[in-house]
Design a protein around this motif. Structure first.
Motif, PDB file in Angstrom:
ATOM      1  N   ASP A 107      11.239  12.071   3.134  1.00 23.05           N
ATOM      2  CA  ASP A 107      11.353  13.530   3.225  1.00 23.05           C
ATOM      3  C   ASP A 107      11.943  14.147   1.961  1.00 23.05           C
ATOM      4  OD1 ASP A 107      10.335  13.408   5.814  1.00 23.05           O
ATOM      5  OD2 ASP A 107      12.301  13.643   6.776  1.00 23.05           O
ATOM      6  N   ASN A 108      12.664  13.360   1.187  1.00 26.19           N
ATOM      7  CA  ASN A 108      13.335  13.866  -0.014  1.00 26.19           C
ATOM      8  C   ASN A 108      12.791  13.262  -1.303  1.00 26.19           C
ATOM      9  OD1 ASN A 108      15.718  15.629   0.941  1.00 26.19           O
ATOM     10  ND2 ASN A 108      15.721  13.858   2.307  1.00 26.19           N
ATOM     11  N   ARG A 109      11.601  12.684  -1.241  1.00 32.62           N
ATOM     12  CA  ARG A 109      11.071  11.991  -2.414  1.00 32.62           C
ATOM     13  C   ARG A 109      10.787  12.935  -3.575  1.00 32.62           C
ATOM     14  NH1 ARG A 109       5.115  10.060  -0.392  1.00 32.62           N
ATOM     15  NH2 ARG A 109       4.427  12.095   0.305  1.00 32.62           N
ATOM     16  N   GLY A 110      10.498  14.181  -3.301  1.00 34.81           N
ATOM     17  CA  GLY A 110      10.310  15.146  -4.387  1.00 34.81           C
ATOM     18  C   GLY A 110      11.583  15.335  -5.182  1.00 34.81           C
ATOM     19  N   ARG A 111      12.684  15.476  -4.489  1.00 35.64           N
ATOM     20  CA  ARG A 111      13.990  15.644  -5.141  1.00 35.64           C
ATOM     21  C   ARG A 111      14.421  14.337  -5.814  1.00 35.64           C
ATOM     22  NH1 ARG A 111      18.811  17.634  -1.508  1.00 35.64           N
ATOM     23  NH2 ARG A 111      17.442  16.519  -0.124  1.00 35.64           N
ATOM     24  N   LEU A 112      14.241  13.210  -5.121  1.00 34.51           N
ATOM     25  CA  LEU A 112      14.609  11.912  -5.692  1.00 34.51           C
ATOM     26  C   LEU A 112      13.733  11.587  -6.901  1.00 34.51           C
ATOM     27  CD1 LEU A 112      15.050   9.998  -2.335  1.00 34.51           C
ATOM     28  CD2 LEU A 112      16.879  10.692  -3.904  1.00 34.51           C
ATOM     29  N   GLY A 113      12.495  12.083  -6.878  1.00 40.84           N
ATOM     30  CA  GLY A 113      11.557  11.842  -7.967  1.00 40.84           C
ATOM     31  C   GLY A 113      11.947  12.529  -9.270  1.00 40.84           C
ATOM     32  N   SER A 139      10.840   8.450 -11.278  1.00 41.73           N
ATOM     33  CA  SER A 139       9.449   8.856 -11.142  1.00 41.73           C
ATOM     34  C   SER A 139       8.596   8.221 -12.234  1.00 41.73           C
ATOM     35  CB  SER A 139       9.330  10.382 -11.219  1.00 41.73           C
ATOM     36  OG  SER A 139       8.023  10.784 -10.946  1.00 41.73           O
ATOM     37  N   LYS A 140       7.348   8.062 -11.917  1.00 43.95           N
ATOM     38  CA  LYS A 140       6.361   7.557 -12.869  1.00 43.95           C
ATOM     39  C   LYS A 140       5.058   8.304 -12.563  1.00 43.95           C
ATOM     40  CE  LYS A 140       4.629   3.293 -14.709  1.00 43.95           C
ATOM     41  NZ  LYS A 140       4.726   1.841 -14.722  1.00 43.95           N
ATOM     42  N   CYS A 184       7.049   7.313  -5.358  1.00 39.31           N
ATOM     43  CA  CYS A 184       6.412   6.136  -4.746  1.00 39.31           C
ATOM     44  C   CYS A 184       5.830   5.221  -5.825  1.00 39.31           C
ATOM     45  CB  CYS A 184       5.300   6.572  -3.790  1.00 39.31           C
ATOM     46  SG  CYS A 184       5.854   7.748  -2.537  1.00 39.31           S
ATOM     47  N   THR A 185       5.238   5.811  -6.840  1.00 41.22           N
ATOM     48  CA  THR A 185       4.658   5.041  -7.943  1.00 41.22           C
ATOM     49  C   THR A 185       5.746   4.299  -8.707  1.00 41.22           C
ATOM     50  OG1 THR A 185       2.818   6.590  -8.110  1.00 41.22           O
ATOM     51  CG2 THR A 185       3.256   5.220 -10.043  1.00 41.22           C
ATOM     52  N   TRP A 186       6.920   4.924  -8.885  1.00 47.73           N
ATOM     53  CA  TRP A 186       8.030   4.258  -9.544  1.00 47.73           C
ATOM     54  C   TRP A 186       8.414   3.001  -8.776  1.00 47.73           C
ATOM     55  CZ3 TRP A 186      12.897   2.532  -8.512  1.00 47.73           C
ATOM     56  CH2 TRP A 186      13.690   2.206  -9.617  1.00 47.73           C
ATOM     57  N   TRP A 187       8.510   3.118  -7.435  1.00 47.32           N
ATOM     58  CA  TRP A 187       8.860   1.956  -6.611  1.00 47.32           C
ATOM     59  C   TRP A 187       7.783   0.888  -6.667  1.00 47.32           C
ATOM     60  CZ3 TRP A 187      13.253   0.163  -5.063  1.00 47.32           C
ATOM     61  CH2 TRP A 187      14.332   1.034  -4.934  1.00 47.32           C
ATOM     62  N   VAL A 232       0.872  -1.174   0.000  1.00 44.75           N
ATOM     63  CA  VAL A 232       0.000   0.000   0.000  1.00 44.75           C
ATOM     64  C   VAL A 232       0.911   1.227   0.000  1.00 44.75           C
ATOM     65  CG1 VAL A 232      -1.844   1.212   1.221  1.00 44.75           C
ATOM     66  CG2 VAL A 232      -1.733  -1.295   1.306  1.00 44.75           C
ATOM     67  N   TYR A 233       0.702   2.121  -0.973  1.00 45.47           N
ATOM     68  CA  TYR A 233       1.626   3.238  -1.162  1.00 45.47           C
ATOM     69  C   TYR A 233       0.880   4.514  -1.536  1.00 45.47           C
ATOM     70  CZ  TYR A 233       0.963   2.860  -6.180  1.00 45.47           C
ATOM     71  OH  TYR A 233       0.403   2.871  -7.437  1.00 45.47           O
ATOM     72  N   ASP A 234       1.602   5.627  -1.503  1.00 48.77           N
ATOM     73  CA  ASP A 234       1.060   6.938  -1.858  1.00 48.77           C
ATOM     74  C   ASP A 234       0.991   7.044  -3.379  1.00 48.77           C
ATOM     75  OD1 ASP A 234       0.447   9.579  -2.319  1.00 48.77           O
ATOM     76  OD2 ASP A 234       2.052  10.391  -1.068  1.00 48.77           O
ATOM     77  N   ASP A 235      -0.209   6.871  -3.913  1.00 52.09           N
ATOM     78  CA  ASP A 235      -0.376   6.886  -5.367  1.00 52.09           C
ATOM     79  C   ASP A 235      -0.570   8.293  -5.923  1.00 52.09           C
ATOM     80  OD1 ASP A 235      -2.863   7.107  -4.197  1.00 52.09           O
ATOM     81  OD2 ASP A 235      -3.873   5.847  -5.670  1.00 52.09           O
ATOM     82  N   ASP A 236      -0.177   9.299  -5.138  1.00 54.93           N
ATOM     83  CA  ASP A 236      -0.142  10.676  -5.620  1.00 54.93           C
ATOM     84  C   ASP A 236       1.313  11.166  -5.644  1.00 54.93           C
ATOM     85  OD1 ASP A 236      -1.283  13.039  -6.594  1.00 54.93           O
ATOM     86  OD2 ASP A 236      -1.371  13.916  -4.594  1.00 54.93           O
TER      87      ASP A 236
END
Length: 128
Positions: free
Chosen positions: A106-112, A116-117, A15-18, A7-11
């Motif tokens: 905390d850094n998923r925006g930058r890592l995305g 990213s997908k 997270c969607t890439w993972w 179960v993940y953050d689909d926004d």
């Protein structure tokens, strides 16, 4: 429940890439927060949108533990599974795992920007 479910953050594009990565390499079913059924939501912690979760017949793994369990279930599991089993022997491992998960979250925006997908929640909004 017979199928393990991530179960993940689909926004979230990162997270969607993972989730897609695990879809391609495991038998896990991926479900975004926006698609959680009532039954699934009942198994999750009250503040479930704070991190990812892996729901199995045996229990619920949250945050860093969810990603660890998902990685162990990938097609590269044997060497990773052995390493995780070894690391679980050490007291500090859980703290480091969770801190690492939180740093990534905390850094998923930058890592995305690199991984990213397009998130399903945004695809549905664009279609509507």
């Amino acid at each position: 429940m017979t199928e393990a479910t991530l179960v993940y953050d689909d926004d979230c594009g990162f997270c969607t890439w993972w989730a897609a990565y695990f879809d391609e390499r495991t038998a896990l079913r991926s479900v975004g927060f926006s698609d959680c059924t009532d039954d699934l939501r009942e198994r999750l912690p009250a503040e479930y949108e704070d991190c990812s979760h892996l729901v199995t017949d045996d229990g619920v793994y949250s945050c860093g533990a969810s990603i660890e369990e998902a990685i162990v279930r990938t097609d590269v599991a044997e060497p990773v599974g052995d390493a995780v089993e070894f690391l679980r022997q050490f007291e500090e491992y859980e703290r480091i795992r969770e801190r690492s998960y939180q740093w990534v979250a905390d850094n998923r925006g930058r890592l995305g920007t690199s991984l990213s997908k397009t998130p399903p929640a945004r695809q549905q909004a664009d279609d509507g």
